[in-house]
Design an enzyme around this catalytic site. Structure first.
Site, PDB file in Angstrom:
ATOM      1  N   GLY A  45     -10.660 -56.357 -71.999  1.00  0.00           N
ATOM      2  CA  GLY A  45     -11.451 -55.139 -72.144  1.00  0.00           C
ATOM      3  C   GLY A  45     -10.915 -54.122 -73.122  1.00  0.00           C
ATOM      4  CG  ASP A 104     -13.971 -49.257 -61.108  1.00  0.00           C
ATOM      5  OD1 ASP A 104     -14.582 -48.216 -60.852  1.00  0.00           O
ATOM      6  OD2 ASP A 104     -14.350 -50.374 -60.718  1.00  0.00           O
TER       7      ASP A 104
HETATM    8  P1  IMP Z   1      -9.756 -51.487 -61.288  1.00  0.00           P
HETATM    9  O1  IMP Z   1      -8.640 -52.386 -60.862  1.00  0.00           O
HETATM   10  O2  IMP Z   1     -10.803 -51.365 -60.231  1.00  0.00           O
HETATM   11  O3  IMP Z   1      -9.306 -50.133 -61.768  1.00  0.00           O
HETATM   12  O4  IMP Z   1     -10.531 -52.242 -62.411  1.00  0.00           O
HETATM   13  C1  IMP Z   1     -10.185 -52.206 -63.699  1.00  0.00           C
HETATM   14  C2  IMP Z   1     -10.893 -53.310 -64.438  1.00  0.00           C
HETATM   15  O5  IMP Z   1     -12.195 -53.596 -63.914  1.00  0.00           O
HETATM   16  C3  IMP Z   1     -11.117 -52.873 -65.857  1.00  0.00           C
HETATM   17  O6  IMP Z   1     -10.028 -53.224 -66.662  1.00  0.00           O
HETATM   18  C4  IMP Z   1     -12.394 -53.578 -66.239  1.00  0.00           C
HETATM   19  O7  IMP Z   1     -12.083 -54.845 -66.778  1.00  0.00           O
HETATM   20  C5  IMP Z   1     -13.149 -53.757 -64.950  1.00  0.00           C
HETATM   21  N1  IMP Z   1     -14.212 -52.745 -64.794  1.00  0.00           N
HETATM   22  C6  IMP Z   1     -14.236 -51.684 -63.972  1.00  0.00           C
HETATM   23  N2  IMP Z   1     -15.342 -50.947 -64.113  1.00  0.00           N
HETATM   24  C7  IMP Z   1     -16.064 -51.554 -65.086  1.00  0.00           C
HETATM   25  C8  IMP Z   1     -17.333 -51.245 -65.723  1.00  0.00           C
HETATM   26  O8  IMP Z   1     -18.040 -50.261 -65.433  1.00  0.00           O
HETATM   27  N3  IMP Z   1     -17.729 -52.118 -66.691  1.00  0.00           N
HETATM   28  C9  IMP Z   1     -17.002 -53.211 -67.057  1.00  0.00           C
HETATM   29  N4  IMP Z   1     -15.811 -53.514 -66.512  1.00  0.00           N
HETATM   30  C10 IMP Z   1     -15.346 -52.693 -65.534  1.00  0.00           C
HETATM   31 MG    MG Z   2      -9.930 -54.792 -67.965  1.00  0.00          MG
END
Ligand code: IMP
Ligand code: MG
Length: 177
Positions: A45, A104
């Protein structure tokens, strides 16, 4: 008509992204002057943000990639994080800046911060293009942030939906109408 227009609505334009990334690059340049900095992009990403950001940092940085996987295919994180690709050179004693596309729930970054702390770098900081604070499950300090966004699933500029839409030059929301 471009392929995405039917499916995606612009949230942050290419111009907005480029302007903010240039500002972050200038700030990082100031903060790390005279220091040995390793940029560590979290795949996949962050790739687009990483390459633009690196070009706005006026310092002899190195660029590394780290692959992690926390998604099982849908739009919800499971909390389980797995390293799929490690950095190619040790970061021991160096200043590390982790570069992410979006924070996120924070679970991925929490894992990465713990993982990197164990490698004994001189410092570890976090740069993320986007943050969705309303979704946070764990608190992680963000040192450089592009934009705070509301709880919408976004694509583009590296962010994907089912591995697609990463190549959009802007950040957009999937149309639901
Ligand atoms: P976390 O562990 O929930 O903070 O997720 C982080 C990862 O989830 C990011 O590096 C993204 O790859 C993916 N992610 C979270 N939200 C989105 C979104 O709205 N669109 C696309 N990928 C997302
Ligand atoms: Mg990511």
């Amino acid at each position: 008509m471009a392929f995405y227009e039917e499916f995606v609505e612009v949230m942050l334009s290419a111009e907005q992204l480029q302007k903010r990334v240039a500002e972050l690059g200038a700030q990082i340049t100031q903060d790390y002057r005279g220091k040995d900095l390793a940029l560590v992009g979290i795949m996949k990403g962050s790739l687009f943000f990483l390459t633009d950001l690196a070009r706005h940092i006026d310092l002899p940085v190195t660029v590394e990639l780290m692959g992690v996987s926390s998604y099982q295919g849908g739009t919800e994180t499971t909390g389980e994080v797995r390293v799929t690709h490690d950095v190619s050179k040790p970061v021991h004693g160096r200043h590390v800046l982790l570069v992410e596309d979006i924070i996120d729930t924070g679970l991925t970054m929490r894992f990465l911060l713990d993982n990197f702390a164990a490698r004994h770098p001189a410092s570890v900081k976090v740069a993320t293009l986007l943050e969705k604070p309303s979704r946070a499950k764990v608190k992680v300090g963000i040192d450089y942030k592009g934009f705070t966004i509301e709880d919408r699933f976004v694509v583009g500029y590296g962010l994907d939906y089912g591995e697609k839409y990463r190549n959009l030059p802007f950040v957009g929301v999937m149309r639901t109408d």
